[in-house]
Design a protein around this motif. Sequence first.
Motif, short mmCIF file in Angstrom:
data_model
loop_
_atom_site.label_atom_id
_atom_site.label_comp_id
_atom_site.label_asym_id
_atom_site.label_seq_id
_atom_site.Cartn_x
_atom_site.Cartn_y
_atom_site.Cartn_z
N MET A 160 -7.12 1.90 0.97
CA MET A 160 -6.99 0.75 1.86
C MET A 160 -6.82 1.19 3.31
N GLN A 161 -7.60 0.57 4.21
CA GLN A 161 -7.52 0.85 5.64
C GLN A 161 -7.03 -0.40 6.36
N VAL A 162 -5.92 -0.28 7.12
CA VAL A 162 -5.41 -1.42 7.87
C VAL A 162 -5.58 -1.15 9.36
N LEU A 163 -5.49 -2.22 10.15
CA LEU A 163 -5.65 -2.12 11.60
C LEU A 163 -4.31 -1.94 12.28
N CYS A 185 4.89 -0.21 -0.40
CA CYS A 185 4.47 -0.08 -1.80
C CYS A 185 3.36 0.95 -1.98
N ASN A 186 3.16 1.81 -0.99
CA ASN A 186 2.14 2.88 -1.07
C ASN A 186 0.73 2.32 -1.28
N LEU A 187 0.43 1.23 -0.60
CA LEU A 187 -0.87 0.58 -0.74
C LEU A 187 -1.73 0.70 0.51
N VAL A 188 -1.32 1.56 1.44
CA VAL A 188 -2.07 1.78 2.68
C VAL A 188 -2.34 3.27 2.82
N HIS A 189 -3.59 3.62 3.16
CA HIS A 189 -3.97 5.03 3.25
C HIS A 189 -4.49 5.43 4.62
N PHE A 190 -4.89 4.44 5.44
CA PHE A 190 -5.42 4.72 6.78
C PHE A 190 -4.95 3.65 7.74
N ILE A 191 -4.72 4.08 8.98
CA ILE A 191 -4.49 3.14 10.08
C ILE A 191 -5.47 3.50 11.18
N ASP A 234 -14.33 15.72 3.96
CA ASP A 234 -14.66 15.44 2.56
C ASP A 234 -13.65 16.07 1.60
N GLN A 235 -12.38 15.96 1.97
CA GLN A 235 -11.31 16.49 1.13
C GLN A 235 -10.64 15.36 0.36
N GLU A 236 -10.01 15.74 -0.73
CA GLU A 236 -9.29 14.75 -1.53
C GLU A 236 -8.08 14.23 -0.77
N ILE A 237 -7.82 12.94 -0.90
CA ILE A 237 -6.68 12.33 -0.23
C ILE A 237 -5.54 12.15 -1.22
N PRO A 238 -4.40 12.78 -0.95
CA PRO A 238 -3.25 12.62 -1.86
C PRO A 238 -2.72 11.20 -1.79
N ALA A 239 -2.59 10.58 -2.93
CA ALA A 239 -2.13 9.18 -2.96
C ALA A 239 -0.81 9.09 -3.71
N LEU A 240 0.15 8.41 -3.11
CA LEU A 240 1.42 8.18 -3.77
C LEU A 240 1.26 7.07 -4.81
N GLU A 243 2.92 0.61 -5.90
CA GLU A 243 3.87 -0.34 -6.48
C GLU A 243 3.38 -1.75 -6.20
N ARG A 244 3.80 -2.67 -7.02
CA ARG A 244 3.44 -4.07 -6.79
C ARG A 244 4.30 -4.66 -5.68
N PHE A 245 3.71 -5.58 -4.92
CA PHE A 245 4.53 -6.30 -3.94
C PHE A 245 4.48 -7.79 -4.23
N LYS A 246 5.46 -8.49 -3.71
CA LYS A 246 5.60 -9.91 -4.00
C LYS A 246 4.45 -10.70 -3.41
N ARG A 247 3.97 -11.67 -4.17
CA ARG A 247 2.85 -12.50 -3.74
C ARG A 247 3.19 -13.24 -2.46
N LYS A 248 2.28 -13.17 -1.49
CA LYS A 248 2.46 -13.86 -0.21
C LYS A 248 1.47 -14.99 -0.11
N ARG A 249 1.96 -16.18 0.15
CA ARG A 249 1.05 -17.31 0.36
C ARG A 249 0.63 -17.35 1.82
N TYR A 250 -0.60 -17.78 2.02
CA TYR A 250 -1.16 -17.91 3.36
C TYR A 250 -0.44 -19.03 4.12
N ILE A 251 0.11 -18.65 5.29
CA ILE A 251 0.75 -19.63 6.16
C ILE A 251 0.25 -19.35 7.58
#
Length: 255
Positions: A160-163, A185-191, A234-240, A243-251
């Motif tokens: 996952m890549q976030v801004l 929750c270890n769900l981001v790999h790039f900024i 082109d190297q492998e990216i170590p990933a932690l 974990e699940r995170f709580k559902r967020k509703r769009y507001i």
Amino acid sequence: MIDLYNRILPIICNHQLSKDRALEIARHAEKNDVNQIIAAINISEATSSHPMEEVQQAVETFNAELTRKSIKVNVLSGQLVPYSSQLVNALQTRSILTLNHSRYLLIDLPDGEVPVDLAEQLYQLQLLDIVPILSKPERNRFLIEQPDLIYKLVKQGVLMQVLSSSITGKAGTYIKRTTEQMINCNLVHFITSDTDRPKVDMTSLHKALHQIESRYGTETMTMLQQNLKRVINDQEIPALPPERFKRKRYIGLFR
């Protein structure tokens, strides 16, 4: 430092980015310690019937211009690939670009509902030794409302890549909190910088990395910063473990 811009090459972008504006972006990048840029181009914006060749030529031409102007930034080829059910076929026919010819493929999800075959399509790419990266998932209201799917995808090996503006709060409080949850929750790999428009805040990436270091520690900040280097090599990216995170509703409004 390495960054990923959707629009840096002259001509191959919305609004027909001029060479002078592209050079201006590169100069600002250099001043902010960015020495390599992956140009994740939207191929649908190419101007010829041979878009892959056009991108490669544009990269070579622009790098030559950067050298002439003594701008110490190197541009690498790539593509922001719109999601479709034909990704596997497009990859096999070599009609899409990975990032710097690596195993990593940057994918842009549609704005509407999350495709029902998303997990399966990404899995099929992985069977071809391709590592999918989803672009700015924190901005997709439909995906964020399915945290179990995000968890499943990351556990499956999707990245996952976030801004950076999602972290600094420029995109709004809701997106900022969602992004923080994902990092927790270890769900981001790039900024990467928020560069999906011609005007770019070049300090955004530094601000985001500083905030991450303050909140999550130097190790997390360094890992997120180094992952793009691993991509271009082109190297492998170590990933932690995710974990699940709580559902967020769009507001409110997504931007």
